[in-house]
Design a protein around this motif. Structure first.
Motif, PDB file in Angstrom:
ATOM      1  N   TRP A   1       2.725 -11.744  13.605  1.00  0.00           N
ATOM      2  CA  TRP A   1       3.676 -11.822  12.491  1.00  0.00           C
ATOM      3  C   TRP A   1       4.663 -12.971  12.662  1.00  0.00           C
ATOM      4  CZ3 TRP A   1       2.573  -9.128   8.277  1.00  0.00           C
ATOM      5  CH2 TRP A   1       1.715  -8.033   8.406  1.00  0.00           C
ATOM      6  N   SER A   2       4.912 -13.330  13.915  1.00  0.00           N
ATOM      7  CA  SER A   2       5.898 -14.404  14.140  1.00  0.00           C
ATOM      8  C   SER A   2       5.346 -15.766  13.711  1.00  0.00           C
ATOM      9  CB  SER A   2       6.313 -14.427  15.610  1.00  0.00           C
ATOM     10  OG  SER A   2       5.160 -14.657  16.389  1.00  0.00           O
ATOM     11  N   SER A   3       4.015 -15.853  13.579  1.00  0.00           N
ATOM     12  CA  SER A   3       3.435 -17.144  13.206  1.00  0.00           C
ATOM     13  C   SER A   3       3.542 -17.408  11.693  1.00  0.00           C
ATOM     14  CB  SER A   3       1.965 -17.201  13.626  1.00  0.00           C
ATOM     15  OG  SER A   3       1.214 -16.297  12.826  1.00  0.00           O
ATOM     16  N   LEU A   4       3.931 -16.379  10.937  1.00  0.00           N
ATOM     17  CA  LEU A   4       4.017 -16.542   9.473  1.00  0.00           C
ATOM     18  C   LEU A   4       5.316 -17.255   9.081  1.00  0.00           C
ATOM     19  CD1 LEU A   4       2.851 -12.970   8.439  1.00  0.00           C
ATOM     20  CD2 LEU A   4       1.653 -15.082   7.913  1.00  0.00           C
ATOM     21  N   PRO A   5       5.317 -17.913   7.949  1.00  0.00           N
ATOM     22  CA  PRO A   5       6.583 -18.523   7.488  1.00  0.00           C
ATOM     23  C   PRO A   5       7.621 -17.432   7.195  1.00  0.00           C
ATOM     24  CG  PRO A   5       4.733 -19.193   6.113  1.00  0.00           C
ATOM     25  CD  PRO A   5       4.232 -18.128   7.008  1.00  0.00           C
ATOM     26  N   LYS A   6       8.867 -17.870   6.969  1.00  0.00           N
ATOM     27  CA  LYS A   6       9.925 -16.869   6.768  1.00  0.00           C
ATOM     28  C   LYS A   6       9.664 -16.005   5.541  1.00  0.00           C
ATOM     29  CE  LYS A   6      13.652 -19.354   9.000  1.00  0.00           C
ATOM     30  NZ  LYS A   6      14.772 -20.265   8.794  1.00  0.00           N
ATOM     31  N   SER A   7       9.151 -16.624   4.508  1.00  0.00           N
ATOM     32  CA  SER A   7       8.914 -15.831   3.300  1.00  0.00           C
ATOM     33  C   SER A   7       7.422 -15.860   2.951  1.00  0.00           C
ATOM     34  CB  SER A   7       9.786 -16.351   2.168  1.00  0.00           C
ATOM     35  OG  SER A   7       9.072 -17.109   1.272  1.00  0.00           O
ATOM     36  N   PHE A   8       6.922 -14.704   2.550  1.00  0.00           N
ATOM     37  CA  PHE A   8       5.492 -14.587   2.221  1.00  0.00           C
ATOM     38  C   PHE A   8       5.270 -13.358   1.348  1.00  0.00           C
ATOM     39  CE2 PHE A   8       6.328 -12.700   6.367  1.00  0.00           C
ATOM     40  CZ  PHE A   8       5.824 -11.422   6.228  1.00  0.00           C
ATOM     41  N   VAL A   9       4.035 -13.176   0.914  1.00  0.00           N
ATOM     42  CA  VAL A   9       3.696 -12.041   0.041  1.00  0.00           C
ATOM     43  C   VAL A   9       2.483 -11.331   0.632  1.00  0.00           C
ATOM     44  CG1 VAL A   9       2.979 -11.370  -2.295  1.00  0.00           C
ATOM     45  CG2 VAL A   9       4.504 -13.310  -1.989  1.00  0.00           C
ATOM     46  N   ILE A  10       2.552 -10.013   0.674  1.00  0.00           N
ATOM     47  CA  ILE A  10       1.368  -9.238   1.083  1.00  0.00           C
ATOM     48  C   ILE A  10       0.806  -8.601  -0.185  1.00  0.00           C
ATOM     49  CG2 ILE A  10       0.488  -7.308   2.466  1.00  0.00           C
ATOM     50  CD1 ILE A  10       2.860  -7.707   4.354  1.00  0.00           C
ATOM     51  N   LYS A  11      -0.464  -8.800  -0.440  1.00  0.00           N
ATOM     52  CA  LYS A  11      -1.031  -8.196  -1.651  1.00  0.00           C
ATOM     53  C   LYS A  11      -2.461  -7.708  -1.434  1.00  0.00           C
ATOM     54  CE  LYS A  11      -0.345 -11.823  -4.417  1.00  0.00           C
ATOM     55  NZ  LYS A  11      -0.538 -12.805  -5.514  1.00  0.00           N
ATOM     56  N   PRO A  12      -2.862  -6.696  -2.188  1.00  0.00           N
ATOM     57  CA  PRO A  12      -4.249  -6.234  -2.070  1.00  0.00           C
ATOM     58  C   PRO A  12      -5.191  -7.229  -2.749  1.00  0.00           C
ATOM     59  CG  PRO A  12      -3.069  -4.926  -3.701  1.00  0.00           C
ATOM     60  CD  PRO A  12      -2.097  -5.899  -3.158  1.00  0.00           C
ATOM     61  N   ASN A  13      -6.355  -7.396  -2.168  1.00  0.00           N
ATOM     62  CA  ASN A  13      -7.308  -8.363  -2.731  1.00  0.00           C
ATOM     63  C   ASN A  13      -7.760  -7.972  -4.132  1.00  0.00           C
ATOM     64  OD1 ASN A  13      -9.177 -10.546  -2.727  1.00  0.00           O
ATOM     65  ND2 ASN A  13     -10.802  -9.113  -2.203  1.00  0.00           N
ATOM     66  N   GLN A  14      -7.915  -6.652  -4.334  1.00  0.00           N
ATOM     67  CA  GLN A  14      -8.411  -6.212  -5.649  1.00  0.00           C
ATOM     68  C   GLN A  14      -7.357  -5.438  -6.437  1.00  0.00           C
ATOM     69  OE1 GLN A  14     -12.582  -4.784  -5.730  1.00  0.00           O
ATOM     70  NE2 GLN A  14     -12.490  -5.014  -3.533  1.00  0.00           N
ATOM     71  N   GLY A  15      -6.112  -5.746  -6.160  1.00  0.00           N
ATOM     72  CA  GLY A  15      -5.025  -5.036  -6.833  1.00  0.00           C
ATOM     73  C   GLY A  15      -4.961  -5.373  -8.308  1.00  0.00           C
ATOM     74  N   SER A  16      -4.345  -4.459  -9.050  1.00  0.00           N
ATOM     75  CA  SER A  16      -4.179  -4.731 -10.483  1.00  0.00           C
ATOM     76  C   SER A  16      -2.786  -4.310 -10.913  1.00  0.00           C
ATOM     77  CB  SER A  16      -5.226  -3.978 -11.294  1.00  0.00           C
ATOM     78  OG  SER A  16      -5.006  -2.594 -11.159  1.00  0.00           O
ATOM     79  N   ARG A  17      -2.334  -4.868 -12.042  1.00  0.00           N
ATOM     80  CA  ARG A  17      -1.024  -4.570 -12.624  1.00  0.00           C
ATOM     81  C   ARG A  17       0.126  -4.816 -11.645  1.00  0.00           C
ATOM     82  NH1 ARG A  17      -0.833  -0.195 -16.842  1.00  0.00           N
ATOM     83  NH2 ARG A  17      -2.769  -0.414 -17.946  1.00  0.00           N
TER      84      ARG A  17
ATOM     85  N   ARG B   1       0.403  -4.017  -8.636  1.00  0.00           N
ATOM     86  CA  ARG B   1       0.681  -2.932  -7.698  1.00  0.00           C
ATOM     87  C   ARG B   1       0.330  -3.350  -6.269  1.00  0.00           C
ATOM     88  NH1 ARG B   1      -2.095   1.555  -8.151  1.00  0.00           N
ATOM     89  NH2 ARG B   1      -3.857   0.420  -9.015  1.00  0.00           N
ATOM     90  N   GLY B   2       1.106  -2.824  -5.343  1.00  0.00           N
ATOM     91  CA  GLY B   2       0.826  -3.076  -3.939  1.00  0.00           C
ATOM     92  C   GLY B   2       1.265  -4.436  -3.438  1.00  0.00           C
ATOM     93  N   ILE B   3       2.084  -5.135  -4.240  1.00  0.00           N
ATOM     94  CA  ILE B   3       2.542  -6.455  -3.799  1.00  0.00           C
ATOM     95  C   ILE B   3       3.888  -6.300  -3.093  1.00  0.00           C
ATOM     96  CG2 ILE B   3       3.284  -8.747  -4.569  1.00  0.00           C
ATOM     97  CD1 ILE B   3       1.231  -8.516  -6.827  1.00  0.00           C
ATOM     98  N   LEU B   4       3.928  -6.754  -1.875  1.00  0.00           N
ATOM     99  CA  LEU B   4       5.164  -6.670  -1.094  1.00  0.00           C
ATOM    100  C   LEU B   4       5.673  -8.101  -0.877  1.00  0.00           C
ATOM    101  CD1 LEU B   4       5.618  -4.267   1.880  1.00  0.00           C
ATOM    102  CD2 LEU B   4       6.714  -6.464   1.893  1.00  0.00           C
ATOM    103  N   ILE B   5       6.837  -8.376  -1.440  1.00  0.00           N
ATOM    104  CA  ILE B   5       7.374  -9.734  -1.343  1.00  0.00           C
ATOM    105  C   ILE B   5       8.440  -9.785  -0.253  1.00  0.00           C
ATOM    106  CG2 ILE B   5       8.474 -11.620  -2.627  1.00  0.00           C
ATOM    107  CD1 ILE B   5       7.484 -10.165  -5.209  1.00  0.00           C
ATOM    108  N   VAL B   6       8.241 -10.705   0.657  1.00  0.00           N
ATOM    109  CA  VAL B   6       9.197 -10.861   1.756  1.00  0.00           C
ATOM    110  C   VAL B   6       9.978 -12.151   1.519  1.00  0.00           C
ATOM    111  CG1 VAL B   6       9.432 -11.138   4.255  1.00  0.00           C
ATOM    112  CG2 VAL B   6       7.677  -9.632   3.324  1.00  0.00           C
ATOM    113  N   TYR B   7      11.298 -12.005   1.410  1.00  0.00           N
ATOM    114  CA  TYR B   7      12.123 -13.167   1.049  1.00  0.00           C
ATOM    115  C   TYR B   7      12.580 -13.980   2.252  1.00  0.00           C
ATOM    116  CZ  TYR B   7      12.162 -11.847  -3.780  1.00  0.00           C
ATOM    117  OH  TYR B   7      11.762 -11.571  -5.063  1.00  0.00           O
ATOM    118  N   GLY B   8      12.640 -13.365   3.406  1.00  0.00           N
ATOM    119  CA  GLY B   8      13.061 -14.106   4.592  1.00  0.00           C
ATOM    120  C   GLY B   8      13.336 -13.165   5.740  1.00  0.00           C
ATOM    121  N   LYS B   9      13.644 -13.784   6.879  1.00  0.00           N
ATOM    122  CA  LYS B   9      13.921 -12.943   8.047  1.00  0.00           C
ATOM    123  C   LYS B   9      15.386 -12.502   8.025  1.00  0.00           C
ATOM    124  CE  LYS B   9      10.439 -14.189  11.358  1.00  0.00           C
ATOM    125  NZ  LYS B   9      10.058 -14.914  12.539  1.00  0.00           N
ATOM    126  N   LYS B  10      15.627 -11.323   8.581  1.00  0.00           N
ATOM    127  CA  LYS B  10      17.001 -10.852   8.681  1.00  0.00           C
ATOM    128  C   LYS B  10      17.707 -11.717   9.729  1.00  0.00           C
ATOM    129  CE  LYS B  10      19.739  -6.863   9.746  1.00  0.00           C
ATOM    130  NZ  LYS B  10      19.838  -5.762  10.689  1.00  0.00           N
TER     131      LYS B  10
END
Lengths: 496, 220
Positions: free
Chosen positions: A71-87, A89-98
């Motif tokens: 996880w430390s190799s990822l940029p400060k902000s990123f998005v986790i999403k399901p490959n086959q998600g719809s509407r 749903r299931g999108i987690l947006i990360v704005y930055g590190k605390k």
């Protein structure tokens, strides 16, 4: 109610039944649907055609892979999403590190998320909680798009997206979804986002709607004029979407590359990288009709069978066929018609002013020409040959029979000549008066005749100066005096 | 006409099946009532047949309330999806037992409301309980409101189905005129090929239907 029943038979609205029967089933093949339903496949296909999509950081397919994610190799902000998600749903947006923490991040609702939260979320993705048909899924971690500066003023936290319906390689209808506080930054109408229709021709937003209430019969929408939960609320009508032509071209390319016959293309505008496709939809919803206050069925039938040469051609067709909502609104407000720089003009032969307006074919005695609406001129001008064709040959001959100096040294000199000769030369029934003009850089005196014409459906009797200028591209130039009824749109050069 | 030795009950149930399915099909594609799916609609209609409409509605309401409440309680708990469903099933089992206990022991229910749950067929309760899975799935996939709407739509469609199959002598009519059943195939094919606006879509797009877009009147 009577109106409703009367219009029902000829309705231009596309319903789910027709969409599925006539468009989705025959045109969207299982393989094309498979591409659209998988964000990963969509990315691969589109990147082959150099269409920008958000950068992919990681693909997590199994629990074992999840254990070893750095996880430390990822940029400060990123998005986790399901490959086959719809509407959305299931999108987690990360704005930055605390601040001061390497293992804690901040998400859209300002909550702190840690690695175990990511893992739990991804496990839910694996179980298919957010996926179409609740199928087992994989998780994608990709870059978070930054909202374009203009659109940022209208949206709360999330990135507004632009949905374009494309069929037969032609964009048919478009809308943008503006995230609100109520929708918690999601660009989803049912979550509380604002949907605004976009005029295909200009890329300018038109009607805005918002979900009023969910009832047991059907959801009801209410028109909305302004954003309502931003720090500064702004009108949502009249926003000019940046890179509009490029967005339309991307939508056309996406439809072609994916193999979908009827597609919904979702595009977001990144502040730094410009338009980016983040999703293709093989079953786009029909609410877009409400936001545009127009039916899709008419548009689908209108473009069926049209052979599109290339992307630019497709965009031009779309703009010509379906653009103009904004123009109509301006016309309504100003009481004037919007005219192109070059318009088709029907000229009537001398003495043949009256036409049967119901007849579609131009009757004999008319001449259809392209005319330039030239705001640089006061009085309109007509090419000598065209004037001759209209029956003013005698007037031209009569004028030429006088020994008029070819060039005058000043306007005063020309005016003095006019004062002296006007009564004599204007004795000819077709010559109204004489006029002094600058032609090819020289001051000359020319005859003015009266011509009947039809422009944008308006009949006019106008005074035109007969010009002998050789490089006159258009046979008639309409001057300011006749343009009071029009607003000139300089971006348009071709008539419909 | 049923031949000797053929199980009458099974034949009648099998004949009811396409009738209720056709109602669900009509509701979905002509009226625009989606329901939770054709299986839940069938299941609930047969449940009503087994439990009686009054008891069926009470159990269905209980199942809906318990499922909604238990899902809202565990919604944000970090656990697997199937585990959540299992918890909701368990909660339903517990609370239904408690409810039946209350209904049978409290004099108000047995004397005033005249409820006697010993009358009902246990299979009917099970048929209603399977709706939990569909309801929760819909809640997860969309939202509670949409799931509730679909649930109510399912009850409406099932009730219509139930009322039709409970028409006096309807079973006998079906058995006597069993050729009606193949005709239902034609009806369903016609419904299936229809591409008209659904009744609820007319309400949804009313503003566009009533006011045709002048822009679209243009032809080039």
């Amino acid at each position: 109610m009577t109106n409703l029943l009367k219009n029902l038979a000829t309705t231009e609205v596309l319903g789910i039944n027709r969409r599925n029967q006539d468009y989705l089933r025959p045109l969207n093949s299982p393989s094309a649907k498979k591409i659209a339903d998988s964000k990963l496949l969509t990315k691969r296909i589109l990147r082959r055609s150099n269409i920008q999509t958000p950068e992919l950081f990681k693909v997590i397919r199994t629990e074992k892979q999840l254990k070893y994610v750095d996880w430390s190799s990822l940029p400060k902000s990123f998005v986790i999403k399901p490959n086959q998600g719809s509407r959305g749903r299931g999108i987690l947006i990360v704005y930055g590190k605390k601040k001061g923490s390497e293992q804690a991040w901040i998400q859209s609702n300002n909550q702190i998320v840690r690695i175990k939260d990511f893992e739990s979320h991804i496990m839910q993705i694996f179980e298919g909680r957010f996926s179409l048909g609740s199928r087992r899924d994989i998780a994608l971690i990709e870059e978070r798009l930054k909202t374009d500066k203009l659109l940022k003023k209208y949206s709360y936290k999330g990135v507004p997206d632009i949905r374009i319906i494309v069929y037969n390689s032609i964009p048919l209808m478009a809308m943008t979804r503006l995230p609100t506080k109520e929708s918690n930054g999601k660009a989803n109408l049912h979550a509380g986002a604002i949907c605004v229709g976009i005029d295909i021709g200009s890329g300018i937003t038109i009607n805005g709607i918002h979900l009023k209430s969910k009832s047991l019969l059907s959801d009801t929408y209410e028109p909305i004029e302004m954003t309502y939960d931003q720090k500064i609320n702004l009108p949502i009508k009249g926003i000019e979407i940046p890179n509009w032509d490029e967005i339309l071209e991307i939508a056309v390319k996406c439809q072609r590359e994916s193999g979908l016959g009827y597609a919904g293309v979702d595009i977001a505008i990144d502040r730094d990288k410009g338009p980016m496709v983040f999703e293709l939809n093989a079953r786009p919803g029909l609410g877009i009709q409400v936001t545009n206050n127009a039916g899709l069925r008419f548009r689908l039938e209108r473009v069926a069978g049209i052979k599109v040469k290339n992307t630019k051609h497709a965009v031009r067709i779309a703009k010509n066929l379906f653009g103009g909502s904004v123009s109509e609104e301006i016309e309504l407000l100003s009481g004037r018609q919007i005219a192109n720089l070059v318009e088709k003009i029907t000229l009537f032969e001398k003495g043949k002013y009256k036409v049967k307006r119901k007849r579609k074919k131009l009757k004999q005695g008319t001449l259809l020409v392209k005319g330039l609406l030239d705001t640089g001129l006061l009085t309109s001008r007509i090419d000598r040959d065209t004037a001759a064709k209209l029956g003013f040959i005698d007037a031209i001959k009569s004028f030429n029979s006088y020994e008029i100096p070819k060039v005058f040294n000043s306007f005063e000199e020309a005016q003095a000549y006019i004062d002296k000769m006007d009564n004599t030369i204007s004795k000819h029934e077709d010559i109204v008066r004489l006029a002094k003009i600058t032609e090819e850089g020289k001051i000359r005196v020319r005859p003015v005749i009266s011509v009947n014409l039809l422009i944008k459906g308006i009949h006019k009797n106008i005074e035109v100066i007969i010009s002998t200028r050789k490089e006159l591209i258009y046979p008639i130039l309409i001057g300011r005096r006749e343009l009071k009824d029009f607003l000139i749109d300089a971006s348009k050069t071709f008539t419909r | 006409m049923i031949l000797p030795n053929l199980p009458h009950g099974i034949i009648v149930l099998l004949l009811f099946l396409p009738v209720i399915a056709t109602i669900a099909n009509f509701a979905r594609y002509v009226l625009g009532i989606r329901t939770l799916g054709i299986y839940p609609a069938l299941s609930l209609a047969f449940a009503f047949l087994l439990t009686g409409f009054r008891y069926g509605m009470i159990i269905t309401t209980l199942v809906f309330a318990i499922s909604s409440l238990s899902y809202s309680l565990i919604k944000y708990t970090r656990m697997h999806y199937v585990s959540k469903i299992t918890v909701i099933y368990t909660a339903n089992a517990i609370f239904l037992i408690l409810a039946f206990t209350l209904f049978t022991q409290a004099p108000f229910f047995s004397n005033v409301l005249n409820l006697d749950f010993n009358e009902i067929n246990p299979a009917g309760v099970l048929l209603i309980a399977v709706l939990i899975d569909f309801f929760v799935k819909q809640t997860v996939k969309k939202d509670w409101f949409t799931a509730t709407r679909s649930f109510i739509e399912t009850i409406i469609v099932s009730s219509i189905g139930f009322l039709i199959i409970r028409i006096p002598r309807f079973d006998l009519i079906l058995v006597k005129y069993a050729w009606i059943i193949p005709l239902l195939i034609i009806v369903n094919v016609i419904i299936g090929q229809g591409s008209n606006l659904k009744l609820l879509e007319i309400l949804r797009f009313k503003q566009i239907i009533v006011k045709p877009n002048p822009q679209d009147d243009k032809s080039s």
